[in-house]
Design an enzyme around this catalytic site. Structure first.
Site, PDB file in Angstrom:
ATOM      1  N   TYR A  72       0.831  -1.208   0.000  1.00  0.00           N
ATOM      2  CA  TYR A  72       0.000   0.000   0.000  1.00  0.00           C
ATOM      3  C   TYR A  72       0.866   1.259   0.000  1.00  0.00           C
ATOM      4  CZ  TYR A  72      -3.673   3.301   1.286  1.00  0.00           C
ATOM      5  OH  TYR A  72      -4.556   4.361   1.299  1.00  0.00           O
ATOM      6  N   PHE A 124      -8.240  19.109 -25.016  1.00  0.00           N
ATOM      7  CA  PHE A 124      -8.941  17.837 -25.204  1.00  0.00           C
ATOM      8  C   PHE A 124     -10.243  17.851 -24.403  1.00  0.00           C
ATOM      9  CE2 PHE A 124      -9.364  13.132 -24.471  1.00  0.00           C
ATOM     10  CZ  PHE A 124      -9.758  12.857 -25.769  1.00  0.00           C
ATOM     11  N   ASP A 125     -11.145  16.896 -24.695  1.00  0.00           N
ATOM     12  CA  ASP A 125     -12.487  16.940 -24.114  1.00  0.00           C
ATOM     13  C   ASP A 125     -12.470  16.887 -22.584  1.00  0.00           C
ATOM     14  OD1 ASP A 125     -11.683  14.273 -24.060  1.00  0.00           O
ATOM     15  OD2 ASP A 125     -13.541  13.467 -24.877  1.00  0.00           O
ATOM     16  N   ASP A 215      -0.031  18.742 -21.354  1.00  0.00           N
ATOM     17  CA  ASP A 215      -0.866  17.540 -21.432  1.00  0.00           C
ATOM     18  C   ASP A 215      -0.071  16.606 -22.327  1.00  0.00           C
ATOM     19  OD1 ASP A 215      -2.590  15.503 -22.138  1.00  0.00           O
ATOM     20  OD2 ASP A 215      -4.282  16.788 -22.595  1.00  0.00           O
ATOM     21  N   ALA A 217       0.085  13.174 -22.994  1.00  0.00           N
ATOM     22  CA  ALA A 217      -0.318  11.792 -23.254  1.00  0.00           C
ATOM     23  C   ALA A 217       0.451  11.171 -24.417  1.00  0.00           C
ATOM     24  CB  ALA A 217      -1.814  11.720 -23.525  1.00  0.00           C
ATOM     25  N   LYS A 258      -1.637   5.953 -23.315  1.00  0.00           N
ATOM     26  CA  LYS A 258      -1.193   6.239 -24.684  1.00  0.00           C
ATOM     27  C   LYS A 258       0.293   5.889 -24.795  1.00  0.00           C
ATOM     28  CE  LYS A 258      -5.088   8.874 -24.395  1.00  0.00           C
ATOM     29  NZ  LYS A 258      -5.877   9.040 -23.147  1.00  0.00           N
ATOM     30  N   HIS A 450     -20.836  13.570 -25.089  1.00  0.00           N
ATOM     31  CA  HIS A 450     -20.591  12.630 -26.177  1.00  0.00           C
ATOM     32  C   HIS A 450     -20.453  11.193 -25.696  1.00  0.00           C
ATOM     33  CE1 HIS A 450     -16.725  14.046 -24.699  1.00  0.00           C
ATOM     34  NE2 HIS A 450     -16.125  12.991 -25.211  1.00  0.00           N
TER      35      HIS A 450
END
Length: 458
Positions: A72, A124-125, A215, A217, A258, A450
């Site tokens: 943990y 991005f969304d 961002d 990714a 990704k 969406h």
């Protein structure tokens, strides 16, 4: 004679995918309320909905899964991942999360307050969703070239410095918590950002005293395009390019699903100790203790290996050139796509593909549905449905581009699959003039609609 290209891997395991009839698919998509997210995966022949967490892991990643430390607190798998992230990115502080949007949730909870302005390049969304959920405003500062799909400008993900500085001059510094730079820029068609632009954005941010976050990714794919397209980088390794890129920023969020080459995972990496300390509070609240953050130990180990693999040229050449193979096939058939081709996906230009369908009838969604019906291929709409409603007027936002994204999972499909996709689209394009009407939304969520919206056919 010149030898043909061959992939730098061989296949050890295969997964059966099911064929179906057009009649079956018509029934399945109707039962899914014409939302491709609602389809069961066993009704899909080639799944290009997303490249997020859908790729194949390597033998070395699977081996790492067997020695994962599930403690943990203080897991040795965490230590392995932390050291790998520090070595590759150069950032000093690290927090694991269960995926990219979780990293956004933790970091944005730390930095964003109501009424803030967050400029960037075609957010991005989930990024825009997290900003607007906090009653802040995302401002798109992408260069104009990104919105002309026939323009072959090599770095369409770049930020327009004049647009960005206009935001800096319009709002007080206290209203702009940071700039978010997406590499590669997904919503603009998987388009890369150049080192020249990153440096210029960083310089402008420093001048105005505003932090710069990535961002990240698809940071490895962005580095590949820099190596191939930007002067002065042809002889640099991917890892060298990555290190330089991140040196211009204050931190990053990462969806490891990704360019981390894993099925689940993400993280935040930072240089600011105070931001890190604040973020640890939200990480514990939302994700888990700071040495696992919602990830299994075995997944952290696999991610450490994946980050090293994805920053090697041979892997990236195989991955990105398969995407380009599909792109070249579609261009050969006359199908309108975003050019130059992006790193992770081919983006169909629905405005040119089906202009007869009115925008208020969601032409890109209609095209994505037709692709499934005709070929059993699942893509995703990147257009008006994804753009959502204006949070204040509640009217549809109509973006400049109406796209259908065909995201290619990593190390998963062959070029024969790509040829099948291209041939299916050629058949649809040849009969495009028959498409006159699209769809209505009959039920939608108040934000990021969406994913779950229900449609009816007009």
């Amino acid at each position: 004679m010149e030898l043909p290209y061959a992939e730098p891997y061989k296949i050890k395991m295969v997964e059966t995918i099911k064929r179906s009839t057009k009649e079956q698919r018509l029934q399945w998509i109707k039962e899914a309320n014409y939302n491709l997210f609602n389809l069961s995966s066993d009704t899909v022949f080639i799944d290009l909905l997303t490249d997020s967490g859908t790729g194949a892991m390597s033998d070395k990643q699977w081996a790492e899964m067997m020695i994962g430390d599930e403690s943990y607190a203080g897991s040795t798998s965490f230590k392995k991942l932390k050291e790998t992230v520090q070595k590759i990115t150069g950032f000093n502080y690290f927090l694991p999360t269960h995926q990219g949007r979780a990293a956004e949730n933790v970091l944005f909870s730390t930095l964003i307050k109501e009424g803030d302005i967050v400029p960037g390049n075609s957010h991005f969304d989930t990024t825009k969703g997290h900003i607007e959920f906090r009653k802040a405003i995302a401002v798109d500062c992408t260069i104009d070239e990104a919105f002309d799909t026939s323009n072959k400008y090599p770095f369409k993900g770049n930020i327009d410095l004049n647009k960005l500085e206009a935001v800096f001059k319009k709002y007080p510094k206290e209203k702009i918590p940071f700039v978010i730079l997406t590499i590669t820029c997904n919503s603009a068609g998987g388009q890369p950002v150049s080192v020249e632009n990153i440096k210029a954005v960083s310089t402008l941010c420093k001048h105005y005293g505003i932090p710069l976050y990535f961002d990240a990714a698809r940071f490895s794919e962005n580095a590949y395009f820099i190596k191939k397209r930007e002067e002065g980088y042809a002889n640099k390794t991917i890892k060298e390019i990555v290190k330089e890129v991140f040196s211009y920023g204050d931190g990053m969020t990462m969806s490891a699903k990704k360019d981390g080459l894993v099925n689940m995972g993400g993280f935040i990496a930072l240089n600011n100790k105070d931001v890190f300390k604040q973020a640890t509070v939200f990480n514990i609240m939302f994700e888990g203790f700071i040495t696992y953050g919602g990830m299994n130990g075995r997944d952290m180990g696999a991610l450490a290996v994946g980050l090293n693999e994805s920053t090697e040229f041979n892997y990236l050449e195989s991955r990105i050139e398969q995407v380009a193979y599909l792109g070249h096939k579609l261009v050969e058939y006359g199908v309108p796509v975003q050019q130059p081709f992006g790193g992770h996906a081919i983006f169909l230009d629905a405005n040119k593909f089906v202009p007869n369908i009115p925008r208020e009838e969601y032409r890109a969604q209609a095209l994505a549905i037709e692709l499934y019906i005709v070929g059993g291929i699942r893509g995703v709409e990147i257009g008006t449905v994804l753009a959502d409603r204006d949070p204040f007027t509640r009217k549809n936002r109509y973006p400049e581009l109406e796209l259908v994204r065909l995201a290619i999972p990593r190390r998963t499909y062959t070029n024969n699959h790509m040829a099948y996709v291209a041939a299916t689209l050629k058949n649809i394009y040849d009969s495009r003039n028959e498409a006159k009407s699209g769809y209505n939304i009959i039920d939608e969520a108040p934000i990021m609609r969406h994913f779950t919206a229900k449609f009816s056919k007009i």
